[in-house]
Design an enzyme around this catalytic site. Sequence first.
Site, PDB file in Angstrom:
ATOM      1  N   ASP A 225       5.568   0.490  10.468  1.00  0.00           N
ATOM      2  CA  ASP A 225       6.026   0.958   9.157  1.00  0.00           C
ATOM      3  C   ASP A 225       5.443   0.129   8.022  1.00  0.00           C
ATOM      4  OD1 ASP A 225       7.573   2.889  10.442  1.00  0.00           O
ATOM      5  OD2 ASP A 225       9.261   1.510  10.667  1.00  0.00           O
TER       6      ASP A 225
ATOM      7  N   ASP B 211       7.082   3.532   2.837  1.00  0.00           N
ATOM      8  CA  ASP B 211       6.958   4.468   3.957  1.00  0.00           C
ATOM      9  C   ASP B 211       8.369   4.858   4.380  1.00  0.00           C
ATOM     10  OD1 ASP B 211       5.585   5.855   6.186  1.00  0.00           O
ATOM     11  OD2 ASP B 211       6.583   4.335   7.423  1.00  0.00           O
TER      12      ASP B 211
ATOM     13  N   GLU C 127       4.550   8.989   0.184  1.00  0.00           N
ATOM     14  CA  GLU C 127       3.872  10.051   0.925  1.00  0.00           C
ATOM     15  C   GLU C 127       4.340  11.424   0.437  1.00  0.00           C
ATOM     16  OE1 GLU C 127       2.811   9.224   5.384  1.00  0.00           O
ATOM     17  OE2 GLU C 127       4.838   8.498   4.999  1.00  0.00           O
TER      18      GLU C 127
END
Length: 370
Positions: A347, A181, A265
């Site tokens: 996170d 992340d 992502e």
Amino acid sequence: MKRAYKYRFYPTPDQVELLAQTFGCVRFVYNSILRWRTDAYYERQEKVGYIQANARLTALKKEPEFAWLNDVSCVPLQQSLRHQQSAFSNFFAGRSAYPAFKSKRHKQAAELTASAFKYRDGKLYMAKSKTSLDVRWSRPLPCAPSTVTISKDAPGRYFVSCLCEFEPASLPITAKTVGIDVGLKDLFVTDTGFKTGNPRHTAKYAKRLTLLQRRLSKKQKGSKNRAKARTKVARIHAKISDCRLDGLHKLSRKLINENQVVCVESLKVKNMIRNPKLSRAIADAGWSEFVRQLQYKGEWAGRSVVAIDQFFPSTKRCSACGHTLPKLALNVRLWTCPECAATHDRDVNAAKNIKAAGLAVLACGESVNP
């Protein structure tokens, strides 16, 4: 596969003069043809392609006032028109903005094909120059280059980029997988809880950069002192960029070497950077470049880099039970799931969800719905 190998070189005074002339001719041809194509469309509604642009270049070289265009190799001039045609193709396809004029204060580049350079016995020669380029060969080339791009950045450093064919070597298969992340407090956090931290290169040199920019603003325009001050500012920007790229290369290489699957992502950084409070920090983090490095290094090493859907609620979903919060403020770093009472680091929890979603995408070949 094709790969570019970039090296720094130190030209002789004669080569500096030749390169300055070449860069100037390339810039002039690109800007004049771009102006001609733009005027032809707006004034006469004529669409000009590469063939007409190349004919226009030939006509310019025959005019007495532009006879100096013949003093340099014709190859980089023609290559600049090919790049311009690619820029127009990207513009009409909606992938980029309208082609912009080139500035002599920014990076200068000239591309040479096989007819405009020689690579022999480990030495590189460019057209119109009798001596070889003093290249610092930090690593050997796998083969003779097919294309060479010579560039000069704003601080005045010279680089040569050689495009070569190479055979990528796949790394041994490993059972490790990781979900990451990306963020601002830490460049990225893994699902195991590892946090890289954020070096914040721009903030590190901000005080020095502010001082040099203030001095630059006080110099008289067109003076030599202003040019010297502009070079000092450019050196700071180059230092920041080099430090950022070096850190990203080391981190991306470590992830690819240690993991068979890397889940990330899909971020729309172009939209996120519009936030006036976070734009500088987001730009300094280099998320897009980091993901790009992961993708091509993973392809070379036989690894899988999976990008999940950008609307997947990785931060708001509990990695233990799957419950999704309606909203979660940005300043909340720890939160407790109301369903299973599990406490999550914001996170790390997002990294765990990204990993689970990425593995599902890899197994099913489908996008994961929020």
